[in-house]
Design a protein around this motif. Structure first.
Motif, PDB file in Angstrom:
ATOM      1  N   ALA A 127       5.537   5.933  -0.194  1.00  9.09           N
ATOM      2  CA  ALA A 127       5.731   5.613  -1.496  1.00  9.09           C
ATOM      3  C   ALA A 127       5.534   3.571  -1.175  1.00  9.09           C
ATOM      4  CB  ALA A 127       6.260   6.104  -2.532  1.00  9.09           C
ATOM      5  N   TRP A 128       4.399   3.418  -1.138  1.00 11.98           N
ATOM      6  CA  TRP A 128       4.388   1.608  -1.192  1.00 11.98           C
ATOM      7  C   TRP A 128       2.870   1.115  -0.658  1.00 11.98           C
ATOM      8  CZ3 TRP A 128       7.976   3.509   2.910  1.00 11.98           C
ATOM      9  CH2 TRP A 128       6.845   3.219   4.552  1.00 11.98           C
ATOM     10  N   VAL A 129       2.299   0.448  -1.090  1.00  6.28           N
ATOM     11  CA  VAL A 129       1.089  -0.236  -0.870  1.00  6.28           C
ATOM     12  C   VAL A 129       1.168  -0.578   0.220  1.00  6.28           C
ATOM     13  CG1 VAL A 129      -1.038  -2.005  -1.611  1.00  6.28           C
ATOM     14  CG2 VAL A 129       0.240  -0.187  -3.358  1.00  6.28           C
ATOM     15  N   PRO A 130       0.259  -0.801   1.601  1.00  8.02           N
ATOM     16  CA  PRO A 130       0.548  -1.292   2.608  1.00  8.02           C
ATOM     17  C   PRO A 130       0.225  -2.645   2.935  1.00  8.02           C
ATOM     18  CG  PRO A 130      -1.266  -0.065   2.685  1.00  8.02           C
ATOM     19  CD  PRO A 130      -0.527   0.556   1.369  1.00  8.02           C
ATOM     20  N   ILE A 131       0.252  -3.211   2.492  1.00  6.99           N
ATOM     21  CA  ILE A 131      -0.094  -4.454   2.184  1.00  6.99           C
ATOM     22  C   ILE A 131       1.550  -5.731   2.402  1.00  6.99           C
ATOM     23  CG2 ILE A 131      -1.680  -7.096   0.926  1.00  6.99           C
ATOM     24  CD1 ILE A 131      -3.076  -4.823  -0.612  1.00  6.99           C
ATOM     25  N   ASP A 132       1.236  -6.435   3.374  1.00  6.72           N
ATOM     26  CA  ASP A 132       2.028  -7.578   3.541  1.00  6.72           C
ATOM     27  C   ASP A 132       1.517  -8.918   3.751  1.00  6.72           C
ATOM     28  OD1 ASP A 132       4.849  -8.253   4.129  1.00  6.72           O
ATOM     29  OD2 ASP A 132       4.795  -7.804   5.500  1.00  6.72           O
ATOM     30  N   GLY A 133       2.980 -10.049   3.589  1.00  8.55           N
ATOM     31  CA  GLY A 133       1.967 -11.359   4.037  1.00  8.55           C
ATOM     32  C   GLY A 133       1.828 -12.364   3.132  1.00  8.55           C
ATOM     33  N   THR A 134       1.603 -13.379   2.644  1.00 15.32           N
ATOM     34  CA  THR A 134       1.734 -14.605   1.837  1.00 15.32           C
ATOM     35  C   THR A 134       0.084 -14.819   1.729  1.00 15.32           C
ATOM     36  OG1 THR A 134       2.482 -15.846   3.177  1.00 15.32           O
ATOM     37  CG2 THR A 134       4.362 -14.904   1.151  1.00 15.32           C
ATOM     38  N   LEU A 137      -5.965 -12.878   0.106  1.00 14.39           N
ATOM     39  CA  LEU A 137      -6.331 -11.070   0.832  1.00 14.39           C
ATOM     40  C   LEU A 137      -7.874 -11.250  -0.188  1.00 14.39           C
ATOM     41  CD1 LEU A 137      -3.952  -8.632   1.385  1.00 14.39           C
ATOM     42  CD2 LEU A 137      -5.162 -10.025   2.784  1.00 14.39           C
ATOM     43  N   GLY A 138      -8.267 -12.648  -1.019  1.00 15.58           N
ATOM     44  CA  GLY A 138      -8.911 -12.224  -2.157  1.00 15.58           C
ATOM     45  C   GLY A 138      -9.324 -10.868  -2.799  1.00 15.58           C
ATOM     46  N   PRO A 139      -9.977 -11.126  -4.079  1.00  9.36           N
ATOM     47  CA  PRO A 139      -9.644 -10.130  -4.672  1.00  9.36           C
ATOM     48  C   PRO A 139      -9.766  -8.457  -4.612  1.00  9.36           C
ATOM     49  CG  PRO A 139     -12.066 -10.531  -4.409  1.00  9.36           C
ATOM     50  CD  PRO A 139     -11.204 -11.081  -3.742  1.00  9.36           C
ATOM     51  N   ALA A 140      -7.981  -7.708  -5.537  1.00 10.51           N
ATOM     52  CA  ALA A 140      -7.918  -6.895  -4.746  1.00 10.51           C
ATOM     53  C   ALA A 140      -9.504  -5.416  -5.201  1.00 10.51           C
ATOM     54  CB  ALA A 140      -6.607  -5.800  -5.584  1.00 10.51           C
ATOM     55  N   PRO A 141      -9.231  -4.586  -4.525  1.00  9.78           N
ATOM     56  CA  PRO A 141      -9.736  -3.049  -4.732  1.00  9.78           C
ATOM     57  C   PRO A 141     -10.271  -3.004  -6.848  1.00  9.78           C
ATOM     58  CG  PRO A 141      -9.562  -2.231  -3.332  1.00  9.78           C
ATOM     59  CD  PRO A 141      -8.260  -4.068  -3.250  1.00  9.78           C
ATOM     60  N   ARG A 142     -11.634  -2.907  -6.838  1.00  7.32           N
ATOM     61  CA  ARG A 142     -12.041  -2.666  -8.417  1.00  7.32           C
ATOM     62  C   ARG A 142     -11.417  -1.251  -8.298  1.00  7.32           C
ATOM     63  NH1 ARG A 142     -17.254  -5.177 -10.776  1.00  7.32           N
ATOM     64  NH2 ARG A 142     -15.735  -4.887 -13.468  1.00  7.32           N
ATOM     65  N   GLN A 143     -11.177  -0.772  -9.822  1.00 10.28           N
ATOM     66  CA  GLN A 143     -10.335   0.170 -10.732  1.00 10.28           C
ATOM     67  C   GLN A 143     -11.048   0.752 -11.974  1.00 10.28           C
ATOM     68  OE1 GLN A 143      -5.890   0.993 -10.424  1.00 10.28           O
ATOM     69  NE2 GLN A 143      -5.590  -0.202  -8.650  1.00 10.28           N
ATOM     70  N   PHE A 144     -12.016   2.249 -11.375  1.00 12.08           N
ATOM     71  CA  PHE A 144     -12.158   2.211 -12.426  1.00 12.08           C
ATOM     72  C   PHE A 144     -11.026   2.426 -14.160  1.00 12.08           C
ATOM     73  CE2 PHE A 144     -15.455   4.140  -9.607  1.00 12.08           C
ATOM     74  CZ  PHE A 144     -16.146   3.891 -10.014  1.00 12.08           C
ATOM     75  N   PRO A 145     -11.227   2.308 -15.124  1.00  9.85           N
ATOM     76  CA  PRO A 145     -10.610   2.488 -16.349  1.00  9.85           C
ATOM     77  C   PRO A 145      -9.851   3.867 -16.174  1.00  9.85           C
ATOM     78  CG  PRO A 145     -12.269   1.422 -17.051  1.00  9.85           C
ATOM     79  CD  PRO A 145     -12.534   1.404 -15.603  1.00  9.85           C
ATOM     80  N   GLN A 146     -10.688   4.851 -15.583  1.00  7.20           N
ATOM     81  CA  GLN A 146     -10.430   6.246 -15.710  1.00  7.20           C
ATOM     82  C   GLN A 146      -9.354   6.354 -15.216  1.00  7.20           C
ATOM     83  OE1 GLN A 146     -13.501   5.516 -15.910  1.00  7.20           O
ATOM     84  NE2 GLN A 146     -15.139   6.914 -17.105  1.00  7.20           N
ATOM     85  N   PHE A 188       0.251   6.326  -5.480  1.00  6.17           N
ATOM     86  CA  PHE A 188       0.249   5.219  -4.338  1.00  6.17           C
ATOM     87  C   PHE A 188      -1.439   6.024  -3.614  1.00  6.17           C
ATOM     88  CE2 PHE A 188       3.945   3.189  -4.613  1.00  6.17           C
ATOM     89  CZ  PHE A 188       4.213   2.618  -4.777  1.00  6.17           C
ATOM     90  N   ASN A 189      -1.464   7.213  -4.102  1.00  4.68           N
ATOM     91  CA  ASN A 189      -3.181   8.338  -3.597  1.00  4.68           C
ATOM     92  C   ASN A 189      -3.537   7.656  -4.201  1.00  4.68           C
ATOM     93  OD1 ASN A 189      -1.845   9.091  -0.885  1.00  4.68           O
ATOM     94  ND2 ASN A 189      -1.696  10.980  -1.811  1.00  4.68           N
ATOM     95  N   MET A 190      -4.001   7.240  -5.457  1.00  2.00           N
ATOM     96  CA  MET A 190      -4.573   7.226  -6.507  1.00  2.00           C
ATOM     97  C   MET A 190      -4.768   5.302  -5.746  1.00  2.00           C
ATOM     98  SD  MET A 190      -4.537   8.293  -9.317  1.00  2.00           S
ATOM     99  CE  MET A 190      -2.777   8.730 -10.477  1.00  2.00           C
ATOM    100  N   ASP A 191      -4.240   4.836  -5.806  1.00  2.00           N
ATOM    101  CA  ASP A 191      -5.056   3.131  -5.559  1.00  2.00           C
ATOM    102  C   ASP A 191      -5.391   3.106  -4.393  1.00  2.00           C
ATOM    103  OD1 ASP A 191      -3.287   0.592  -4.637  1.00  2.00           O
ATOM    104  OD2 ASP A 191      -2.662   0.331  -6.186  1.00  2.00           O
ATOM    105  N   PRO A 192      -6.578   2.040  -4.457  1.00  2.00           N
ATOM    106  CA  PRO A 192      -7.762   1.415  -3.904  1.00  2.00           C
ATOM    107  C   PRO A 192      -7.332   1.057  -2.577  1.00  2.00           C
ATOM    108  CG  PRO A 192      -7.685   0.895  -5.439  1.00  2.00           C
ATOM    109  CD  PRO A 192      -6.892   1.215  -6.358  1.00  2.00           C
ATOM    110  N   ALA A 193      -5.698   0.398  -2.707  1.00  2.20           N
ATOM    111  CA  ALA A 193      -5.793  -0.393  -1.280  1.00  2.20           C
ATOM    112  C   ALA A 193      -4.118   0.829  -0.665  1.00  2.20           C
ATOM    113  CB  ALA A 193      -5.052  -1.541  -1.542  1.00  2.20           C
ATOM    114  N   GLY A 194      -3.077   1.402  -1.378  1.00  2.00           N
ATOM    115  CA  GLY A 194      -2.470   2.572  -0.900  1.00  2.00           C
ATOM    116  C   GLY A 194      -3.152   3.097  -0.502  1.00  2.00           C
ATOM    117  N   SER A 195      -4.030   3.628  -0.755  1.00  2.00           N
ATOM    118  CA  SER A 195      -5.382   5.535  -0.017  1.00  2.00           C
ATOM    119  C   SER A 195      -5.348   5.353   1.625  1.00  2.00           C
ATOM    120  CB  SER A 195      -6.569   5.254  -1.187  1.00  2.00           C
ATOM    121  OG  SER A 195      -7.416   4.258  -1.042  1.00  2.00           O
TER     122      SER A 195
END
Length: 252
Positions: A127-134, A137-146, A188-195
């Motif tokens: 249950a986490w977003v697998p992104i590490d480091g400083t 990474l550029g802009p995160a993936p966009r999420q729909f308002p819904q 986290f499954n609904m997160d663009p990066a966490g998915s």
């Protein structure tokens, strides 16, 4: 003229000095102040830890941090109901107020319990977003308002474990991970990066203690202090777990 009696608050507290120690109950009576919560009541006892019989004792051990229903640490049984001590108002409670530790977790001391099983369960479903480091990474993936509207309520979980305390399926026999873990896997499954770990989470929830252990009693959604849509998340994840199992069946 006789002087009016000072109003007091009567409280009975289940105590246990060590994890393996014998549980006892101590009664206290403290001066009443309006708008007190259980946390402030315990603070008053700490100022003068003397029982109603005049016996000097030790201050009550309990977990507390934010005092505004955000950290989730002060969950306990208050008059037999799992509640947050910081938001439980004395004026709304029947006396004597009975305090006890959560019943489904190992007691550390008095009202403090070891809730590390929740965090072990969260680790089990990644249950986490697998992104590490400083690095950038550029802009995160966009999420729909819904999607944002669906995810936001689940992000309000404070890890209080009240949903696990009230769940009839959360016990040693089933090993059920509980509603909080399932809801966070959904988040986290609904997160663009966490998915990217979605399939791993679904397979974990298909295993022992997973989604199939839920009896859908709905105690969790009724008791959750933050009003999370827990049964909706469990239902959605149950569907996703089934679909993943079918996929795995035909891709082996």
């Amino acid at each position: 003229m006789a002087q009016a009696a000072t109003r007091t608050i009567k409280v009975e507290i289940k105590r246990q000095s060590t994890p393996d120690g014998k549980a006892t109950t101590e009664a206290f009576e403290i001066p009443y102040r309006p708008n007190m919560n259980i946390t402030s009541l315990l603070g008053e006892i700490a100022l003068n830890p003397t029982t109603v019989t005049g016996v000097e004792t030790t201050p009550i051990t309990y977990d507390s941090n934010c005092l505004e229903e955000i950290c989730g640490s002060c969950a306990m049984l208050i008059n037999g109901k799992a509640m947050m001590a910081c938001s439980a108002l004395v004026d709304k409670l029947e006396q004597p107020i009975r305090l006890a530790p959560l019943s489904k977790f190992p007691v550390v001391r008095d009202l403090a319990v070891d809730r590390s099983v929740l965090f072990e369960n969260l680790k089990a479903v990644k249950a986490w977003v697998p992104i590490d480091g400083t690095y950038d990474l550029g802009p995160a993936p966009r999420q729909f308002p819904q999607v944002q509207e669906q995810r936001y309520p689940l992000s309000n979980c404070i890890s209080c474990t009240i949903c696990m305390e009230v769940c009839p399926q959360f016990n040693d026999a089933t090993g059920f991970v509980g509603a909080a873990t399932i809801a966070q896997a959904r988040l986290f499954n609904m997160d663009p990066a966490g998915s990217v770990l979605k399939e791993d989470r679904l397979r974990a929830l298909a295993g022992d203690g997973g989604i199939q252990e839920c009896g859908f009693a709905q105690n969790c959604v009724q008791a959750c202090p933050k009003g999370l849509p827990l049964t909706e998340a469990i239902s959605d994840m149950g569907r996703d777990v089934f679909v993943q199992q079918v996929k795995d069946l035909f891709t082996r």
